[in-house]
Design an enzyme around this catalytic site. Structure first.
Site, PDB file in Angstrom:
ATOM      1  N   GLY A 154       0.830  -1.202   0.000  1.00 30.29           N
ATOM      2  CA  GLY A 154       0.000   0.000   0.000  1.00 30.29           C
ATOM      3  C   GLY A 154       0.858   1.242   0.000  1.00 30.29           C
ATOM      4  N   GLU A 178       0.895  -1.424  -4.790  1.00 31.15           N
ATOM      5  CA  GLU A 178      -0.286  -0.567  -4.744  1.00 31.15           C
ATOM      6  C   GLU A 178      -1.388  -1.206  -5.581  1.00 31.15           C
ATOM      7  OE1 GLU A 178      -3.029   2.016  -3.929  1.00 31.15           O
ATOM      8  OE2 GLU A 178      -1.058   2.205  -2.987  1.00 31.15           O
ATOM      9  N   ILE A 179      -2.623  -1.087  -5.100  1.00 26.52           N
ATOM     10  CA  ILE A 179      -3.755  -1.716  -5.783  1.00 26.52           C
ATOM     11  C   ILE A 179      -4.419  -0.785  -6.781  1.00 26.52           C
ATOM     12  CG2 ILE A 179      -5.495  -1.025  -4.082  1.00 26.52           C
ATOM     13  CD1 ILE A 179      -6.734  -3.814  -4.385  1.00 26.52           C
ATOM     14  N   ASN A 235      -2.717  -6.925  -5.732  1.00 27.81           N
ATOM     15  CA  ASN A 235      -3.594  -7.068  -4.577  1.00 27.81           C
ATOM     16  C   ASN A 235      -2.872  -7.964  -3.580  1.00 27.81           C
ATOM     17  OD1 ASN A 235      -5.599  -7.454  -2.697  1.00 27.81           O
ATOM     18  ND2 ASN A 235      -7.206  -7.917  -4.182  1.00 27.81           N
ATOM     19  N   ALA A 236      -2.177  -7.342  -2.644  1.00 23.38           N
ATOM     20  CA  ALA A 236      -1.328  -8.098  -1.715  1.00 23.38           C
ATOM     21  C   ALA A 236      -2.131  -8.977  -0.770  1.00 23.38           C
ATOM     22  CB  ALA A 236      -0.461  -7.135  -0.906  1.00 23.38           C
ATOM     23  N   CYS A 255       1.970   0.699   6.230  1.00 24.14           N
ATOM     24  CA  CYS A 255       1.880   2.011   6.869  1.00 24.14           C
ATOM     25  C   CYS A 255       0.535   2.672   6.574  1.00 24.14           C
ATOM     26  CB  CYS A 255       3.013   2.905   6.389  1.00 24.14           C
ATOM     27  SG  CYS A 255       4.650   2.260   6.773  1.00 24.14           S
ATOM     28  N   ASP A 258      -6.097   1.278   5.486  1.00 24.61           N
ATOM     29  CA  ASP A 258      -7.498   1.654   5.655  1.00 24.61           C
ATOM     30  C   ASP A 258      -8.021   1.019   6.941  1.00 24.61           C
ATOM     31  OD1 ASP A 258     -10.202   2.185   5.472  1.00 24.61           O
ATOM     32  OD2 ASP A 258     -10.302   1.789   3.320  1.00 24.61           O
TER      33      ASP A 258
END
Length: 323
Positions: A154, A178-179, A235-236, A255, A258
């Site tokens: 993220g 990052e998604i 998408n981790a 870090c 959401d």
């Protein structure tokens, strides 16, 4: 006030200065770049002017375009030009995106390898960085070249990702994950711009009369080539084990994720018992000569911080670091 009848007998000068014949058709004609107005009593109408079509401009495809089978026959208009050219620093205002998304949604927007052995990290890092090594995964010998060792899950707009690259240098390879598509493209362009700037740095050497700078005067950014950092759209929460060899990641940063305050959205939180098992799968094991991998979970929401502590303390493969 000029009536339509008086306009019908108006004599208009020609372009060469000679007077023209009276306009009996009650039509006022202008140049080809303007419109033609016809007057018929009280009714007025406009028609489209005649314009000339420019000849198509042929350009030579770049090697990347040839690779992907793109045939360039005409230069794109200004409205379709890319917002940021390769090598230029992007502007964040053009890459804004929603801060929240559902990582558990089922869709086909992600292409991921079936196992880490199919992942080609050479496309993300220059060949000069990384060390090829062999690892065993489920009994299959897999050669991994230039695999990252530090993950920023993220990564957002890449501030921490680039800072980690400057901090670790060539000792580690950093990957921002990052998604969101637009944000990933922003970080990619930002990394390319930094690499381009480092290659074109023509700062003259320090004169011999000037004392050499102290270590405090030399920042990591001055010597960083940014060849040890890259970014990937992924998408981790669903595909992390498909990319990385087990026990190969030294540090994993999460870090300010959401918080997902609603109880029904708790399964979307990126720290959970199930996901901690996957993180332990890719983090390094502690040994006599190799320190164990570390998970950094950072948030400014107290409720989420307590959630992180609860889940990490309950997992048997994680323990709180004392220093």
């Amino acid at each position: 006030v000029i009536s339509p009848e008086s306009l019908s007998h108006t004599v208009l000068p020609a372009k060469d200065g000679a007077p023209s014949e009276p306009n009996n058709k009650r039509t006022l004609e202008t140049d080809s770049c303007h419109t033609t107005t016809a007057i018929d009593g009280s009714k007025k109408s406009k028609t489209t002017a005649e314009t000339t079509t420019p000849e198509p401009i042929t350009t030579t495809p770049t090697p990347a375009q040839k690779t992907h089978g793109i045939k360039v026959t005409q230069a794109l208009p200004a409205s379709q030009q890319p917002i940021t050219k390769e090598g230029e620093m992007p502007q964040k205002k053009y890459y804004r995106s929603r801060a929240h998304c559902n990582p558990l949604s089922h869709n086909d927007i992600f292409d991921y390898p079936k196992h880490p052995g199919l992942m080609d990290w050479g496309a993300y890092y220059p060949p000069a960085t990384g060390t090829a090594y062999t690892a065993l995964t489920t009994g299959i010998s897999t050669t991994v070249s230039s695999q990252p060792t530090v993950l920023d899950v993220g990564c957002g707009f890449g501030g921490l990702t680039l800072a980690l690259a400057r901090q670790f240098g060539d000792d580690e390879r950093v990957l921002g994950m990052e998604i969101r598509n637009k944000v990933t493209e922003y970080v990619r362009l930002r990394i390319v711009a930094h690499r381009h700037e480092s290659r074109n740095d023509t700062t003259p050497p320090t004169p011999t009369t000037t004392p050499a700078p102290t270590p405090s005067d030399t920042t990591p950014k001055d010597t960083c080539s940014y060849s040890n950092v890259s970014v990937m759209r992924i998408n981790a929460m669903k595909y992390l084990p498909n990319y990385f060899v087990p026990h190969s990641i030294a540090k994993l940063f999460i870090c300010f994720p959401d918080p997902h305050f609603k109880r029904k959205n708790f399964p979307r939180r990126i720290i959970s018992l199930r996901l901690l098992t996957e993180y332990a799968h890719v983090l390094r094991k502690s040994g006599s000569s190799v320190p164990g991998g570390r998970l950094y979970a950072i948030t400014d929401v107290e409720e989420l911080h307590k959630w992180h502590l609860e889940k990490c303390n309950a997992h048997p493969l994680f323990r709180k670091c004392t220093a």
